[in-house]
Design a protein around this motif. Structure first.
Motif, short mmCIF file in Angstrom:
data_model
loop_
_atom_site.label_atom_id
_atom_site.label_comp_id
_atom_site.label_asym_id
_atom_site.label_seq_id
_atom_site.Cartn_x
_atom_site.Cartn_y
_atom_site.Cartn_z
N ILE A 1 -2.21 51.06 86.81
CA ILE A 1 -1.34 50.30 85.94
C ILE A 1 -0.19 50.05 86.65
CG2 ILE A 1 -0.88 49.49 83.27
CD1 ILE A 1 -3.20 50.60 82.49
N ILE A 2 0.91 50.77 86.48
CA ILE A 2 1.95 50.50 87.02
C ILE A 2 2.35 50.07 88.52
CG2 ILE A 2 4.42 51.54 88.13
CD1 ILE A 2 4.07 53.61 86.34
N PHE B 1 -3.04 55.29 85.27
CA PHE B 1 -1.66 55.25 84.79
C PHE B 1 -0.86 54.62 85.78
CE2 PHE B 1 2.50 56.55 83.47
CZ PHE B 1 2.73 55.13 82.22
N VAL B 2 -1.22 55.34 86.54
CA VAL B 2 0.08 55.06 88.17
C VAL B 2 -0.97 53.86 89.10
CG1 VAL B 2 0.76 55.74 90.45
CG2 VAL B 2 0.42 58.04 87.97
#
Lengths: 264, 258
Positions: free
Chosen positions: B89-90, B86-87
């Motif tokens: 992707i950010i 997730f991080v």
């Protein structure tokens, strides 16, 4: 006087008892020969336990336990949306603290200090554009994750007794997250910021009874200018971080105490 | 020698020492708190504790050694991998799609299109419901509320519904299929969130998509949620019977519906 080697397990007697073919007897004798010397049985046990360790079954995930595979709302990643919200919040907090070192909330000057500091961050500061980019994307992800998290909780019925109060806290957190985003949207002090502020001001003024008081409290007057920017800045970097962090701690603490709502 | 009679001695005797007898409260008696709120509190928790104990003794439920999914390594590794993904992707999005930055704020120039960030579209759209702000014949066709106030009222209603929702929809049903009505409310609300967002940027949408005009978008804003809710209700109701057989067999035996 010598000590006669003894076979504790009396393998010879055991071998005699068995009704074996010639070939089997020879095979077993060879095996016994090596086993008495190298303790093959230990290595066999080791191999066996290795085999079972390597082939350990993962415990069934909750969706499998409840026969919920292929049911969309019980898909595991949807259960990690709360965690993703927290992660995005942390990423936004760290990048926001770094951005705060270079930003100045002032609408004075031409171009205004806030705007020119933004230009400085984006054009001249090393990694400044990346930093702003990360802050903005983390904020977008946080809002999106909060919203999807709410949908997941709704459609799996996780808000029901005994978790109603946590739902209420969650709704407050949703509103605060959106307000967090709104206050942040105003800070770059570009056209969109100012006119979004204008809409907010009009909404505040339209509230019955407390309209003017609310406008003065939130925007420091009846037009969007320096006082409004300053207030949005303080709310964004001082007030909301404390409130939202505290509420997130309470929210997660309650989840910890009550456990994840069992999917059924 | 006079010291011995006046002072407390190491063997426990002495002038000020009272030996314990039947009158002296034991530790347990002191813990019971004989009066006031503390006594009520004690009795309440003691009753709860005994009730738990009784339930545990009477229950024929076989406690398993492992009641949940192991935290280490299964849950931890799964969470860590999701978190790093997730991080990642950010950061990847930040590197590839830096945010737009507009012109400097200028109070004298009104931009053609004023849009907030996307997550404010629903709130912004609720401000544009003024065509259905009722005009009262009593007031000579004047509106009871200003359009802004009407928008605020609509927002308050939406937020209020969210707040009281768990106190309205009670019971132990969890799956949407068990309660088609509430699932329909949810899907309708979701669709309304989408259409009201589209309504908030109806100018842009109407420009981009020639088939859609602003009045049509307004009508769809109110119609589509109803249609969605109706379809959801119909589909779930039709599926319910076959599905409930499985539910009854597997699950209601453990958790009878209220």
């Amino acid at each position: 006087m010598s000590v006669k080697p003894q076979d504790e397990f009396d393998r010879k007697a055991w071998l005699q008892e068995q009704d074996l073919t010639h070939l089997e007897t020879i095979y077993l004798k060879i095996l016994i020969y090596f086993d008495t010397r190298f303790r093959l049985v230990d290595y066999l046990e080791m191999m066996e336990s290795l085999y079972y360790k390597a082939n350990l079954q993962m415990p069934k995930s909750h969706t499998e336990q409840y026969n919920l595979d292929n049911k969309f709302w019980y898909w595991y990643p949807l259960y990690s949306l709360g965690l993703l919200t927290l992660l995005a919040y942390i990423v936004a907090a760290v990048s926001g603290a770094l951005l705060g070192l270079y930003y100045a909330p002032s609408a004075e000057g031409d171009p205004s200090t806030a705007y020119s500091q933004m230009i400085f961050i984006m054009d001249e500061l090393d990694f400044g554009l990346m930093l702003r980019s990360i802050h903005r994307w983390a904020a977008q992800f946080m809002v999106a994750a909060v919203f999807l998290h709410m949908l997941r909780v709704y459609f799996t019925g996780a808000y029901k007794e005994p978790r109603e109060l946590n739902w209420v806290i969650g709704v407050i957190l949703l509103i605060l997250t959106i307000a967090f985003g709104y206050t942040g949207y105003l800070l770059p002090w570009n056209q969109l910021s100012m006119w979004a502020g204008q809409i907010g001001l009009e909404m505040a003024l339209a509230s019955p009874l407390i309209g003017e008081w609310l406008a003065q409290l939130m925007f420091g007057g009846f037009e969007v200018g320096q006082p409004a920017l300053m207030r949005m800045y303080i709310v964004h970097v001082f007030l909301f971080p404390f409130i939202v962090t505290g509420l997130i701690i309470v929210h997660i603490g309650i989840v910890w105490m009550q456990g994840i709502a069992e999917p059924h | 020698m006079t010291d011995d009679t006046d002072q407390t001695r190491t063997d426990g005797s002495g002038p000020n020492i009272v030996p314990p007898d039947d009158e002296t409260p034991t530790w347990h008696e002191r813990k019971e708190r004989s009066e006031g709120l503390s006594r009520v509190t004690y009795e309440y928790f003691e009753r709860g504790r005994l009730e738990d104990q009784r339930l545990r003794q009477d229950s024929d439920y076989i406690e398993r050694d492992v009641l949940g999914f192991p935290t280490w390594p299964h849950e931890t590794i799964r969470n860590l991998s999701i978190a790093s993904f997730f991080v990642g992707i950010i950061i990847a999005l930040s590197a590839t799609l830096p945010p737009h930055f507009g012109d400097e704020a200028d109070p004298s120039v009104t931009p053609e299109i004023i849009v907030p960030d996307w997550y404010l579209y629903p709130a912004f759209g609720l401000l544009q419901l003024d065509p259905i702000n009722p005009e009262l014949a009593l007031l000579g066709g004047e509106k009871l509320m200003s359009d802004e106030l009407y928008g605020i009222a609509a927002t308050t209603v939406v937020i209020g519904v969210l707040f009281i929702y768990p106190f309205v929809n009670k019971g132990s049903a969890r799956r949407p299929i068990e309660e088609p009505f509430w699932a329909a409310v949810g899907m309708g609300g979701l669709m309304f969130g989408f259409t009201i967002s589209v309504l908030s940027i109806d100018q842009i949408v109407a420009d981009r998509m020639p088939g859609l005009t602003a009045p049509l978008i307004f009508d769809l804003t109110l119609l589509l949620p109803l249609v969605t809710a109706f379809i959801t209700y119909a589909v779930l109701k039709a599926m319910q019977e076959g599905y409930m057989y499985e539910l009854n067999r597997r699950y209601y035996r453990l958790r009878p519906p209220r």
